[in-house]
Design an enzyme around this catalytic site. Structure first.
Site, PDB file in Angstrom:
ATOM      1  N   ASP A   1     128.220 -35.452  22.741  1.00  0.00           N
ATOM      2  CA  ASP A   1     126.905 -34.583  22.519  1.00  0.00           C
ATOM      3  C   ASP A   1     125.865 -35.269  21.447  1.00  0.00           C
ATOM      4  O   ASP A   1     126.539 -35.360  20.420  1.00  0.00           O
ATOM      5  CB  ASP A   1     127.171 -33.275  22.245  1.00  0.00           C
ATOM      6  CG  ASP A   1     126.156 -32.200  22.111  1.00  0.00           C
ATOM      7  OD1 ASP A   1     124.809 -32.753  21.930  1.00  0.00           O
ATOM      8  OD2 ASP A   1     126.429 -31.066  21.883  1.00  0.00           O
TER       9      ASP A   1
ATOM     10  N   TYR B   1     108.216 -32.454  20.963  1.00  0.00           N
ATOM     11  CA  TYR B   1     108.643 -33.691  21.454  1.00  0.00           C
ATOM     12  C   TYR B   1     107.947 -34.753  20.766  1.00  0.00           C
ATOM     13  O   TYR B   1     108.415 -36.008  20.568  1.00  0.00           O
ATOM     14  CB  TYR B   1     108.048 -33.888  22.987  1.00  0.00           C
ATOM     15  CG  TYR B   1     108.440 -34.957  23.639  1.00  0.00           C
ATOM     16  CD1 TYR B   1     109.852 -35.303  24.190  1.00  0.00           C
ATOM     17  CD2 TYR B   1     107.267 -35.679  24.359  1.00  0.00           C
ATOM     18  CE1 TYR B   1     110.327 -36.200  25.058  1.00  0.00           C
ATOM     19  CE2 TYR B   1     107.775 -36.820  24.814  1.00  0.00           C
ATOM     20  CZ  TYR B   1     109.014 -37.436  25.393  1.00  0.00           C
ATOM     21  OH  TYR B   1     109.358 -38.402  26.068  1.00  0.00           O
TER      22      TYR B   1
END
Length: 255
Positions: free
Chosen positions: A66, A160
């Protein structure tokens, strides 16, 4: 004389290589002779990608991790070095994009995007970089985005854009810090690429029309285009390039 693009006997770790751009990067580097480590949170797609590479004649295996968790990154990198011996190439490709207006972005969503797109890149660079610096050689390629240099429209995606701007500056910072110790760090900034994520956005006619009108080449790119840019930066063909942000966007940022 060895071909400058030959990656034979080198090992590349590619994050998010189970699908999309990451999978094409893994295929391309394997085709150039590299052994591939597929680092992927989705164990099913990770194993599928590694199996595909092995069936094509390459040496490849998958490791689950992860990217948001520095402990998970550390364990994955330890396992990679234990199995492969050394890493010559790191490609930080894992990423996520969510289109949410800034005023509606939750604390959790903001942190999640930054954790995957920026913090995760640093965790991987740090853990792999430590070992590359000991050997005094290695090539790191970070997948940034044209969104780190411009604001896309019409879709809202402040988190983003900020995360990818951070990747570009992180790339330059590490390149300057590590150049004298034999490790090159570069970035590739894609424009709109024909992946599942972009195809979903293209289903919105307003977005599709704007994206294509603002791209001088008038079309989206393909994962192949990004993979071959990564191949260049991962190989000796780019031996004098570090701190570079190679923009592959169909001309979008030229306007």
């Amino acid at each position: 004389m060895t071909h400058a693009f030959d990656l034979s006997s080198r090992t590349a770790l590619v994050t998010g290589a189970g699908r999309g751009i990451g999978r094409e990067i893994a295929r391309t580097l394997a085709g150039a002779g590299a052994n591939i480590i597929v680092a992927e949170i989705d164990t099913q797609t990770g194993e599928e990608a590694a199996r595909e590479l092995r069936e094509a004649g390459s040496t490849a295996f998958a490791l689950p991790f992860d990217v948001r968790d520095p402990g998970s990154v550390r364990s994955m990198v330890d396992a990679a070095f234990e199995r492969a011996g050394e890493l010559d190439i790191l490609v930080n490709n894992a990423g996520v994009a969510i289109n949410t207006p800034a005023t509606e972005t939750s604390d959790e969503e903001w942190r999640s995007v930054l954790d995957v797109n920026l913090n995760g890149v640093f965790w991987c660079c740090r853990e792999v970089g430590r070992r590359m610096l000991v050997r005094r050689r290695g090539a790191i390629v970070n997948i940034a985005s044209m969104s780190g240099m411009i604001v896309n429209k019409p879709q809202p995606q402040a988190h983003y854009n900020v995360s990818k701007a951070g990747v570009i500056m992180l790339t330059k910072s590490l390149a300057a810090e590590w150049a004298s110790r034999g490790v090159r760090v570069n970035a590739v900034s894609p424009g709109y690429i024909g992946t599942e994520m972009t195809r979903s956005g293209m289903s919105n006619e307003e977005w599709r029309q704007t994206w294509l009108e603002m791209t001088p080449l008038g079309r989206v790119g393909e994962p192949w285009d990004i993979a071959h840019a990564v191949w260049y930066l991962a190989s000796d063909a780019s031996r004098f390039a570090t701190g570079t942000n190679l923009v592959v966007d169909g001309g979008y940022t030229s306007w």
